[in-house]
Write an enzyme that holds these catalytic residues in place. Sequence first.
Site, short mmCIF file in Angstrom:
data_model
loop_
_atom_site.label_atom_id
_atom_site.label_comp_id
_atom_site.label_asym_id
_atom_site.label_seq_id
_atom_site.Cartn_x
_atom_site.Cartn_y
_atom_site.Cartn_z
N ARG A 34 -1.88 -19.52 8.68
CA ARG A 34 -3.11 -20.12 9.22
C ARG A 34 -4.16 -20.41 8.16
NH1 ARG A 34 -3.38 -16.06 14.31
NH2 ARG A 34 -1.82 -17.09 15.62
N CYS A 79 -4.90 -16.54 19.69
CA CYS A 79 -5.19 -16.81 21.09
C CYS A 79 -6.67 -16.71 21.43
CB CYS A 79 -4.37 -15.86 21.99
SG CYS A 79 -4.40 -14.14 21.46
N VAL A 109 6.52 -16.09 24.70
CA VAL A 109 5.89 -17.33 24.24
C VAL A 109 6.93 -18.44 24.12
CG1 VAL A 109 4.63 -18.43 22.35
CG2 VAL A 109 4.00 -16.12 23.09
N HIS A 169 -7.07 -13.90 28.65
CA HIS A 169 -8.12 -13.35 27.79
C HIS A 169 -9.48 -13.85 28.29
CE1 HIS A 169 -5.07 -11.86 25.29
NE2 HIS A 169 -5.30 -12.52 24.16
N ASN A 223 -3.78 -16.68 27.72
CA ASN A 223 -3.46 -16.44 26.32
C ASN A 223 -2.05 -16.88 25.94
OD1 ASN A 223 -3.19 -13.94 28.08
ND2 ASN A 223 -1.87 -13.35 26.37
N GLY A 256 11.40 -15.07 23.39
CA GLY A 256 10.62 -14.13 24.19
C GLY A 256 9.63 -14.84 25.09
N ARG A 291 -8.82 -4.59 23.91
CA ARG A 291 -7.64 -4.73 24.78
C ARG A 291 -7.98 -4.10 26.13
NH1 ARG A 291 -4.03 -8.24 23.52
NH2 ARG A 291 -3.58 -7.28 21.49
N GLN A 332 -9.03 -8.71 26.06
CA GLN A 332 -7.74 -9.35 25.84
C GLN A 332 -6.61 -8.67 26.60
OE1 GLN A 332 -9.10 -10.41 21.29
NE2 GLN A 332 -6.91 -10.44 21.71
N SER A 346 -0.43 -8.94 27.56
CA SER A 346 0.65 -9.87 27.22
C SER A 346 0.50 -10.42 25.82
CB SER A 346 0.75 -11.00 28.24
OG SER A 346 -0.49 -11.69 28.35
N GLY A 347 -0.71 -10.33 25.25
CA GLY A 347 -0.91 -10.73 23.87
C GLY A 347 -0.18 -9.84 22.89
#
EC number: 1.2.1.11
Length: 335
Positions: free
Chosen positions: A99, A128, A14, A240, A313, A12, A233, A155, A158-159
């Site tokens: 994470r 991001c 990213v 961002h 971002n 996709g 958003r 933000q 697209s995030g």
Amino acid sequence: MAEYRICVVGAGAVGEQMVRLLRRRGFPAREIVLFARSDRTQEIDGESYEVRTASAEAFEGFDLAFFAGTEGAKGASQTYGWEAVKRGCTVIDNGDDFRMDDRVPLVIPEINPDALDRHQGLIANPNCSTSIALMALGPLHRAYGLRRVVVSTYQAVSGSGAGAVRELEAQVRSWVAGEEMACEAYPHRIAFNVLPKIGSLKNGTPSEELKMSRETHKILGDDSIRISCTCVRVPVFTGHSEAISVECAQEVDPAAARELLEQAPGVRVVDDPGNEVYPMPVDSENREDVLVGRIRTDSALDKGLALFVAGDNLWKGAALNAVQIGEALIGRGMM
């Protein structure tokens, strides 16, 4: 220089940016293959890439795997991340599944590259908004010691993935035509509106805001920093922006902070508001540096400083940071 067999998991937005940046930055790749749900060929910047169906066995023989999962997109790294590691592949994961895992370093190469020395085969990319903020906050923390951070984010859609980008565009077209706006990616319209909640609620706090706090503590190695965050958003396609106020342990002069940030790698100071020069998301798109400006004293906080940042971002907030982690591994002799 050695060349490596590279795979990108996810084809996709990213994933495409990861391939684009690997080529743009001259990453020493002997081969780049994409993994997705089905076999096909995908064109990126005029070059055709093989897309293979993902499986645990598919990672055999690859040196480095970039997992391109977007926020909230569960599955790929959970299913294949450690399987790839078992097969000798180093994994750099853009998703949020690992994470906060103690086995997994959470890395921004300009801020905490030493964390790579402790990796066990899987390395995580920060969220991001965290990456973009810490490009400014990292140098300030080293110089002045952060005690408190207050952040409001703005933000881009697209995030949320390609579907949200299409939805914003469709809603704008519907508004111009005087038609009803369809809402699928978000619970409310995003065109000409802002949504002050990103992610699911966890004990009353949106997950995006929890990520900012927890990830900042892990990357900076300091759980004592008090962090308040409101993530919003906004109807912007890419880029961002964040309004940040910090309280420091030491007195901080805005001119000295500006000079410090001008020397920080990956940062470009854009700070001449009298001439309408300041960070904007439109200027951050397809730019590797994070833009920092509006640097000034924050009189509401003790030893306070306020600033405004903007970053792509999909680049520093995702694909670029992942590629830079790969470069850092090579530079540290870990590949």
